[in-house]
Design a protein around this motif. Structure first.
Motif, PDB file in Angstrom:
ATOM      1  N   ARG A  96      60.395 102.212  19.640  1.00 25.44           N
ATOM      2  CA  ARG A  96      61.020 103.045  18.609  1.00 25.44           C
ATOM      3  C   ARG A  96      62.220 102.336  17.969  1.00 25.44           C
ATOM      4  NH1 ARG A  96      61.776 108.970  21.298  1.00 25.44           N
ATOM      5  NH2 ARG A  96      63.740 107.913  21.827  1.00 25.44           N
ATOM      6  N   SER A  97      62.702 102.927  16.891  1.00 32.34           N
ATOM      7  CA  SER A  97      63.846 102.350  16.175  1.00 32.34           C
ATOM      8  C   SER A  97      65.113 102.336  17.011  1.00 32.34           C
ATOM      9  CB  SER A  97      64.093 103.132  14.875  1.00 32.34           C
ATOM     10  OG  SER A  97      64.342 104.504  15.156  1.00 32.34           O
ATOM     11  N   ASP A  98      65.160 103.172  18.066  1.00 29.95           N
ATOM     12  CA  ASP A  98      66.316 103.165  18.955  1.00 29.95           C
ATOM     13  C   ASP A  98      66.131 102.202  20.133  1.00 29.95           C
ATOM     14  OD1 ASP A  98      64.403 104.514  20.376  1.00 29.95           O
ATOM     15  OD2 ASP A  98      65.598 106.299  20.784  1.00 29.95           O
ATOM     16  N   GLN A 100      63.730 102.259  22.433  1.00 27.40           N
ATOM     17  CA  GLN A 100      62.990 102.789  23.575  1.00 27.40           C
ATOM     18  C   GLN A 100      61.517 102.414  23.456  1.00 27.40           C
ATOM     19  OE1 GLN A 100      63.832 106.869  24.490  1.00 27.40           O
ATOM     20  NE2 GLN A 100      62.396 106.946  26.200  1.00 27.40           N
ATOM     21  N   VAL A 130      62.066  95.817  17.821  1.00 26.70           N
ATOM     22  CA  VAL A 130      62.343  97.233  17.584  1.00 26.70           C
ATOM     23  C   VAL A 130      61.626  97.687  16.310  1.00 26.70           C
ATOM     24  CG1 VAL A 130      64.172  98.867  16.969  1.00 26.70           C
ATOM     25  CG2 VAL A 130      64.542  97.204  18.804  1.00 26.70           C
ATOM     26  N   PRO A 174      63.060 109.351  17.659  1.00 23.39           N
ATOM     27  CA  PRO A 174      64.452 109.531  18.065  1.00 23.39           C
ATOM     28  C   PRO A 174      65.018 110.799  17.441  1.00 23.39           C
ATOM     29  CG  PRO A 174      64.058 107.278  17.315  1.00 23.39           C
ATOM     30  CD  PRO A 174      62.834 108.078  16.964  1.00 23.39           C
ATOM     31  N   ASP A 175      66.031 111.378  18.077  1.00 22.01           N
ATOM     32  CA  ASP A 175      66.572 112.668  17.613  1.00 22.01           C
ATOM     33  C   ASP A 175      67.064 112.627  16.178  1.00 22.01           C
ATOM     34  OD1 ASP A 175      66.035 113.741  20.098  1.00 22.01           O
ATOM     35  OD2 ASP A 175      68.060 113.384  20.872  1.00 22.01           O
ATOM     36  N   ASP A 176      67.538 111.486  15.713  1.00 20.77           N
ATOM     37  CA  ASP A 176      68.137 111.409  14.370  1.00 20.77           C
ATOM     38  C   ASP A 176      67.178 110.870  13.314  1.00 20.77           C
ATOM     39  OD1 ASP A 176      68.007 108.893  15.441  1.00 20.77           O
ATOM     40  OD2 ASP A 176      69.993 108.254  14.725  1.00 20.77           O
ATOM     41  N   VAL A 177      65.879 110.824  13.628  1.00 15.81           N
ATOM     42  CA  VAL A 177      64.895 110.266  12.697  1.00 15.81           C
ATOM     43  C   VAL A 177      63.848 111.320  12.368  1.00 15.81           C
ATOM     44  CG1 VAL A 177      63.123 108.509  12.356  1.00 15.81           C
ATOM     45  CG2 VAL A 177      65.243 107.921  13.545  1.00 15.81           C
TER      46      VAL A 177
END
Length: 318
Positions: A96-98, A100, A130, A174-177
């Motif tokens: 993921r972009s974060d 993970q 990433v 991710p929570d912010d995406v």
């Protein structure tokens, strides 16, 4: 010993004798398995997770658990890998972009060894950039004289999985995406298709899941015993009238998946999933008691008939 025989016994470049059992676990000699041309891609391993304490859980996550994740207990590596049931667009792996990293279990594979394909996905995820994903594990063969890594080579064989079930697939992002494009469409379709599931948590119970299929609810329990031994135990309980979980359930049959047997019980849908934990734990105790007697108390005629009846109610998934 003649020269030809000595040559046949000699080790290959990777230290594996061509007449030795292949380390992949197929039961074949190395020369007829991974040592053959295209062998790594063609050999069928019927019990790919054998030797891992998490074998039953891996089968459950691969075959019927809808949305779940678990940290993979890797022996080494700087990047933590999360095992997942399904990833966006059925990807084999993604970072993921974060940062993970995830590896998917419910994916298409191009070989007959799921453990090998998962190991490749893990190795890819440990090194990938990433924001990238791996759609399908490729069919490339290992260099001559070597055997590709399998999941058993990468994880702690004694470790169990701490499985977390999810009500949807929002953990993909991710929570912010916010998802967009094909990922958003894949997420919408996956969430629309998901069925309620609950991992049953009781003493002595592992890899048992309550599933709501709509018209019916079920318990599906991946068992570690050999098929013949488990069938014999189930037959003995059947003759005793002890094969149901309680008066609101019935034994429906079983299916084979990756070398293991998965008994299934139909349930009263009005009961909450947690109400089945104690009946399943009691079934586990009955099964263990019977399994302990099979070596000294062979099946009688009625139990043999019951076993054949149970065998006729089996299907093979993998």
């Amino acid at each position: 010993m003649g020269k030809a025989t000595a040559a046949g016994q000699a080790g290959t470049e990777g230290g594996i004798g061509r007449r030795q059992p292949c380390p992949c676990g197929s039961g074949k000699r190395y020369k007829a398995c991974h040592g053959a041309a295209g062998g790594a891609a063609n050999v069928i391993v019927t019990r790919p997770f054998e030797g891992l304490a998490a074998e039953c859980e891996l089968v459950a996550l691969r075959e019927f658990v809808p949305s779940a994740t678990a940290k993979l207990p890797l022996r080494s590596g700087d990047r933590e890998i999360t095992l997942a049931t399904v990833l966006p667009m059925a990807a084999a792996a993604m970072v993921r972009s974060d940062g993970q990293a995830f590896v998917g279990l419910q994916v298409q594979t191009r070989s007959g060894d799921i453990s090998r394909d998962l190991a490749r996905a893990v190795e890819w995820a440990q090194q990938a950039e990433v924001g990238t994903s791996l759609s399908v594990v490729g069919p490339e063969d290992a260099p001559e004289g070597t055997v590709p890594a399998r999941l058993q080579d990468l994880v702690d064989p004694e470790a169990l999985l701490d499985v977390e079930l999810h009500g949807d697939f929002s953990w993909w992002m991710p929570d912010d995406v916010e998802p967009t494009g094909d990922v958003a469409l894949s997420l919408e379709r996956a969430n629309a298709a998901i069925k309620p599931a609950q991992r049953l948590d009781a003493e002595g119970v592992h890899s048992a899941y309550w599933m709501d299929a709509g018209e019916k609810a079920h318990v599906r329990w991946v068992r570690p015993e050999s098929e013949e031994r488990l069938l014999a135990a189930l037959a003995r309980l059947s003759v005793r009238g002890e094969l149901a979980l309680d008066e609101d359930s019935r034994y429906a049959g079983s299916f084979r998946a990756h070398g293991l047997l998965v008994p299934v019980w139909d349930l009263d849908r009005e009961k909450h999933a947690r109400e089945w934990e104690q009946p399943v734990a009691e079934m586990g105790r009955r099964l263990n008691e019977v399994l302990a007697t099979l070596d000294t108390e062979p099946l009688d005629t009625a139990e043999h008939r019951a076993r054949e009846g149970l065998r006729g109610r089996q299907v093979t998934v993998r």
